[in-house]
Design an enzyme around this catalytic site. Structure first.
Site, short mmCIF file in Angstrom:
data_model
loop_
_atom_site.label_atom_id
_atom_site.label_comp_id
_atom_site.label_asym_id
_atom_site.label_seq_id
_atom_site.Cartn_x
_atom_site.Cartn_y
_atom_site.Cartn_z
CG HIS A 147 -1.90 -1.26 1.58
ND1 HIS A 147 -3.00 -1.03 1.80
CD2 HIS A 147 -2.65 -1.94 0.28
CE1 HIS A 147 -3.78 -1.92 1.78
NE2 HIS A 147 -3.86 -2.60 0.43
CE LYS A 170 -11.05 -3.62 4.94
NZ LYS A 170 -11.46 -3.76 3.81
#
Length: 322
Positions: free
Chosen positions: A80, A98
């Site tokens: 990420h 997330k």
């Protein structure tokens, strides 16, 4: 004339990207124009399945498309930070799955670049945008269950062990805590905004050291929270908010469509939303609103909340015996 829609590209064709691609259709201010993968055939297959005009065989080609305003990142956790930073430096706004990163330090790297590049960045914590979650929060804030005493939340599904799977591979941030435990953590953090206290924890790990069952407890000044995530068993996946005068139950809280307020054993109130998609459409619409208004930090999922998540994830992870 001011811009009224945001052109989106999806970085990765992972399973969760399919949900995003389906739900964005319910956002009037969003257009899905491209998808990028490390393999062109994968991108082309994904694009055909969702009617996406452009498919790219590399992330670089996706980020170089000048028609794209914003990127949704759906890669494994450990990628990420680099993916988000690359997108921000390419001039794109970013909505990142997330948990946003696997460490507080990586999160700070992203935030720094987002501020430097003057671009919107938000962790895609879709649960915070669900109408049922916000209704439950409103009930608590209105005192309808009295003083909050307990938060109970569990999220777990049986996940067969494979050291190379995304769920278990440690080099990809594998383990039930990052994959599933993030949901109990964020629900608790919504109702308990104080710094997390010390953790009482019981855990189990897979043969490669990835956590596959984690049960932990926080004790605040007036609230006790019991949270659980697992790859070993199917948990209830519900949440309970227990107060001195009532209880709120949120079935399947991570994707909640409803919440129920009890006084004793009697139902006092019930809320159910009328969503058309899976629920991602709420966070996407929120991101579009901020991007179009040129406000580059969310008021629902600001950097401070993502920081809180990372602190709590680290606090639990450090207590797991591997």
């Amino acid at each position: 004339m001011s811009k009224t829609t945001v052109n989106w590209g999806i970085l990765s064709t992972a399973r969760i990207a399919h949900t995003f691609a389906k739900d964005i259709a319910y956002c009037e201010s969003a257009n899905l124009v491209a998808v990028g993968s490390r393999h062109l055939d994968s991108a082309q297959e994904f694009a055909a399945a969702h009617g996406i005009p452009h498919a790219y065989g590399s992330y670089e080609d996706l980020l170089n498309d000048p028609t794209i305003d914003a990127i949704y990142i759906a890669t494994p956790h450990t990628l990420h930070a680099d993916n988000a930073i690359a997108a921000l430096k390419a001039g794109k706004h970013v909505l990142c799955e997330k948990p946003a990163t696997t460490s507080p330090e990586e999160l700070e790297r992203i935030i720094s670049v987002a501020k430097t590049e003057d671009r919107f960045f938000m962790e895609a914590m879709w649960t915070y945008f669900l109408p049922a979650i916000n209704e439950a929060l409103a009930w608590v804030n209105a005192g309808r269950i009295g003083k909050l005493l307990h938060v109970k939340a569990s999220f777990g599904f049986t996940m067969p062990y494979s050291a190379t799977s995304r769920e278990y591979a440690r080099e990809l941030g594998g383990g039930c805590l990052l994959d599933m435990g993030i949901y109990p953590i964020v629900l608790d953090a919504l109702f308990n905004t104080d710094d997390a206290p010390s953790v009482v924890l019981n855990s189990d790990v897979a043969p490669n050291g990835a956590d596959n069952d984690v049960l932990w407890m926080y004790r605040y000044n007036e609230v006790v929270s019991v949270l659980h995530s697992s790859f070993k068993s199917n948990l209830g996946n519900d949440a309970l908010l227990v107060g001195t005068e009532g209880t709120i139950k949120i079935p399947d809280f991570w994707k909640a469509t409803e919440c129920i307020l009890y006084k004793g054993l009697e139902v006092e109130a019930h809320f159910s939303d009328e969503r058309k998609g899976s629920g991602f459409e709420f966070e996407v619409s929120h991101a579009c609103e901020h991007i179009l208004n040129k406000t580059h930090e969310s008021d629902v999922m600001p950097f401070s909340v993502s920081r809180r998540f990372q602190e709590r994830l680290r606090g639990v992870s450090e207590n797991i015996k591997r």
